[in-house]
Scaffold this active site. Structure first.
Site, mmCIF file in Angstrom:
data_model
loop_
_atom_site.group_PDB
_atom_site.id
_atom_site.type_symbol
_atom_site.label_atom_id
_atom_site.label_comp_id
_atom_site.label_asym_id
_atom_site.label_seq_id
_atom_site.Cartn_x
_atom_site.Cartn_y
_atom_site.Cartn_z
ATOM 1 N N ASP A 1 1.036 -1.476 0.023
ATOM 2 C CA ASP A 1 0.349 0.112 0.464
ATOM 3 C C ASP A 1 0.904 1.243 0.192
ATOM 4 O OD1 ASP A 1 -2.485 1.431 0.138
ATOM 5 O OD2 ASP A 1 -2.653 0.940 2.440
ATOM 6 N N ASN B 1 -2.343 -10.738 -4.278
ATOM 7 C CA ASN B 1 -2.094 -12.132 -4.427
ATOM 8 C C ASN B 1 -0.674 -12.673 -4.004
ATOM 9 O OD1 ASN B 1 -4.275 -13.151 -6.396
ATOM 10 N ND2 ASN B 1 -3.003 -11.658 -7.667
HETATM 11 C C1 LIG Z 1 3.144 8.518 0.712
HETATM 12 C C2 LIG Z 1 2.134 7.431 1.919
HETATM 13 C C3 LIG Z 1 1.743 6.487 0.930
HETATM 14 C C4 LIG Z 1 0.625 6.027 2.337
HETATM 15 C C5 LIG Z 1 -0.284 4.750 1.673
HETATM 16 C C6 LIG Z 1 -1.019 4.143 2.614
HETATM 17 C C7 LIG Z 1 -2.913 5.125 1.858
HETATM 18 C C8 LIG Z 1 -3.773 4.376 3.310
HETATM 19 O O1 LIG Z 1 -3.778 3.751 4.010
HETATM 20 S S1 LIG Z 1 -5.373 5.472 3.524
HETATM 21 C C9 LIG Z 1 -6.602 4.495 4.279
HETATM 22 C C10 LIG Z 1 -7.095 3.446 3.740
HETATM 23 N N1 LIG Z 1 -8.417 3.583 2.520
HETATM 24 C C11 LIG Z 1 -9.544 4.292 3.543
HETATM 25 O O2 LIG Z 1 -9.508 5.271 4.371
HETATM 26 C C12 LIG Z 1 -10.412 5.088 2.030
HETATM 27 C C13 LIG Z 1 -11.802 5.240 2.617
HETATM 28 N N2 LIG Z 1 -12.743 5.657 1.569
HETATM 29 C C14 LIG Z 1 -12.674 6.870 1.482
HETATM 30 O O3 LIG Z 1 -12.098 8.040 2.008
HETATM 31 C C15 LIG Z 1 -13.361 7.848 -0.004
HETATM 32 O O4 LIG Z 1 -14.270 5.939 -0.388
HETATM 33 C C16 LIG Z 1 -12.806 7.662 -1.333
HETATM 34 C C17 LIG Z 1 -11.251 8.949 -0.485
HETATM 35 C C18 LIG Z 1 -11.230 6.863 -1.303
HETATM 36 C C19 LIG Z 1 -13.431 7.960 -2.606
HETATM 37 O O5 LIG Z 1 -14.524 8.969 -1.906
HETATM 38 P P1 LIG Z 1 -14.640 10.101 -3.176
HETATM 39 O O6 LIG Z 1 -13.256 11.154 -3.430
HETATM 40 O O7 LIG Z 1 -16.160 10.235 -2.199
HETATM 41 O O8 LIG Z 1 -15.248 9.055 -4.144
HETATM 42 P P2 LIG Z 1 -16.162 8.905 -4.735
HETATM 43 O O9 LIG Z 1 -17.107 9.880 -5.685
HETATM 44 O O10 LIG Z 1 -16.806 8.147 -3.964
HETATM 45 O O11 LIG Z 1 -15.397 6.793 -6.196
HETATM 46 C C20 LIG Z 1 -15.017 8.349 -7.389
HETATM 47 C C21 LIG Z 1 -14.901 7.256 -8.472
HETATM 48 O O12 LIG Z 1 -14.127 5.967 -8.007
HETATM 49 C C22 LIG Z 1 -14.416 4.987 -7.574
HETATM 50 N N3 LIG Z 1 -14.574 3.932 -6.723
HETATM 51 C C23 LIG Z 1 -14.358 4.942 -5.565
HETATM 52 N N4 LIG Z 1 -13.959 3.440 -4.209
HETATM 53 C C24 LIG Z 1 -13.705 2.597 -5.288
HETATM 54 C C25 LIG Z 1 -13.726 1.539 -4.692
HETATM 55 N N5 LIG Z 1 -13.305 0.995 -3.395
HETATM 56 N N6 LIG Z 1 -13.222 0.552 -6.621
HETATM 57 C C26 LIG Z 1 -13.338 0.942 -7.077
HETATM 58 N N7 LIG Z 1 -13.613 2.104 -7.575
HETATM 59 C C27 LIG Z 1 -13.888 2.902 -6.774
HETATM 60 C C28 LIG Z 1 -16.307 5.146 -7.942
HETATM 61 O O13 LIG Z 1 -16.515 4.333 -8.619
HETATM 62 C C29 LIG Z 1 -16.461 6.559 -8.891
HETATM 63 O O14 LIG Z 1 -15.782 6.018 -9.923
HETATM 64 P P3 LIG Z 1 -16.161 7.130 -11.352
HETATM 65 O O15 LIG Z 1 -15.398 8.791 -11.116
HETATM 66 O O16 LIG Z 1 -15.729 6.429 -12.595
HETATM 67 O O17 LIG Z 1 -17.854 7.314 -11.410
#
Ligand SMILES: CCCCCCCC(=O)SCCNC(=O)CCNC(=O)[C@H](O)C(C)(C)COP(=O)(O)OP(=O)(O)OC[C@H]1O[C@@H](n2cnc3c(N)ncnc32)[C@H](O)[C@@H]1OP(=O)(O)O
Length: 234
Positions: free
Chosen positions: A155, A177
């Site tokens: 990640d 995987n």
């Molecule tokens: C440099 C250091 C690197 C560190 C890396 C560590 C990163 C992390 O751990 S982050 C923590 C874990 N992740 C989270 O907690 C995220 C939780 N989720 C969220 O906050 C939100 O769902 C977020 C921000 C990802 C998206 O929300 P939002 O901005 O409202 O997007 P949203 O409008 O729902 O979707 C945008 C597009 O993405 C798609 N999409 C969103 N989620 C998914 C998904 N899980 N799978 C497939 N498609 C998705 C949507 O279908 C949409 O597609 P389209 O534009 O074609 O219609």
């Protein structure tokens, strides 16, 4: 190029400030021109010979400018960091006193016990390579690395690959995987690349190989979503 790297540093710096000092400090820090932190991605006594050799090889690749070593915590805060606060103004994170003991996950162990790694980025090829040695506190099956520990590093590596081109993001999907277990304390190479960008969506992938490249330990894909300033994260 500097701008891209600044994005990486910006995220790391922002996470670090948020985790250790909370939102108020995060916002205040945006007015700081330059902040220097200790770089945890440099060789230390816990690094194995394999990790040192690989690190030296990649540092050599940096000499012609094609690859860049990405410091883990040391960072310069660019002017553009001001825009970061936009995403969090309306959020309601946990209490600041609860966060006072918090720290970035991959740097939360004593030296050598957890995640030892260094990252390198190639701007032209949109690739990020992570050299990773998982320490004894990351055990899963006896003698082997925990799958969650590998997922964390995947990640993080994919995230760096992503942020280098798109700024602030969250992981939306990770698909991993697990093909061959990784012996604890051994070194693996996580090679990631940016595959496709569709609006706010960035698709990335990676593979995880042994140092001699003979063993494919894992492969993975990730979907990262660029944060929308119009939306609150909470
Ligand atoms: C440099 C250091 C690197 C560190 C890396 C560590 C990163 C992390 O751990 S982050 C923590 C874990 N992740 C989270 O907690 C995220 C939780 N989720 C969220 O906050 C939100 O769902 C977020 C921000 C990802 C998206 O929300 P939002 O901005 O409202 O997007 P949203 O409008 O729902 O979707 C945008 C597009 O993405 C798609 N999409 C969103 N989620 C998914 C998904 N899980 N799978 C497939 N498609 C998705 C949507 O279908 C949409 O597609 P389209 O534009 O074609 O219609």
């Amino acid at each position: 190029m500097d701008g891209c790297l600044h994005c990486v540093f910006t995220w790391q710096k922002a996470c670090s400030i948020f985790h250790t000092q909370g939102w108020k400090h995060l916002r205040r820090s945006f007015s700081t021109e330059k902040v220097i932190h200790k770089d945890h991605s440099l060789p230390n006594p816990s690094w194995s010979k394999d990790l040192r050799l690989l690190f030296d090889q990649f540092m050599k690749k940096c000499e012609d400018g094609s690859w860049k070593h990405l410091p883990s915590s040391e960072c310069k805060v660019p002017q553009r960091i001001h825009s970061f606060k936009t995403y969090f103004l309306d959020s309601k994170p946990v209490k600041e006193d609860q966060l006072s003991q918090a720290r970035p996950f991959t740097r939360s162990y004593e030296v050598g016990q957890g995640f030892e790694y260094a990252m390198f980025y190639n701007e032209d090829e949109k690739r990020t390579v992570c050299l990773f040695q998982g320490g004894p506190y990351l055990e899963g099956p006896p003698g082997f690395l925990h799958g969650g520990a590998l997922a964390t590093m995947i990640d993080t590596t994919l995230g760096v690959c992503t942020i280098s081109c798109m700024g602030l993001f969250m992981t939306a999907n990770l698909n991993i995987n697990f093909k061959s277990p990784i012996p604890l304390c051994s070194v693996v190479v996580i090679s990631s690349q940016l595959d496709k960008v569709e609006g706010r969506k960035v698709f990335v992938s990676c593979n995880v190989r042994s140092v001699d490249e003979k063993t494919l330990h894992s492969d993975a894909t990730g979907l990262f979503i660029k944060l929308d300033p119009e939306k609150s994260l909470t």
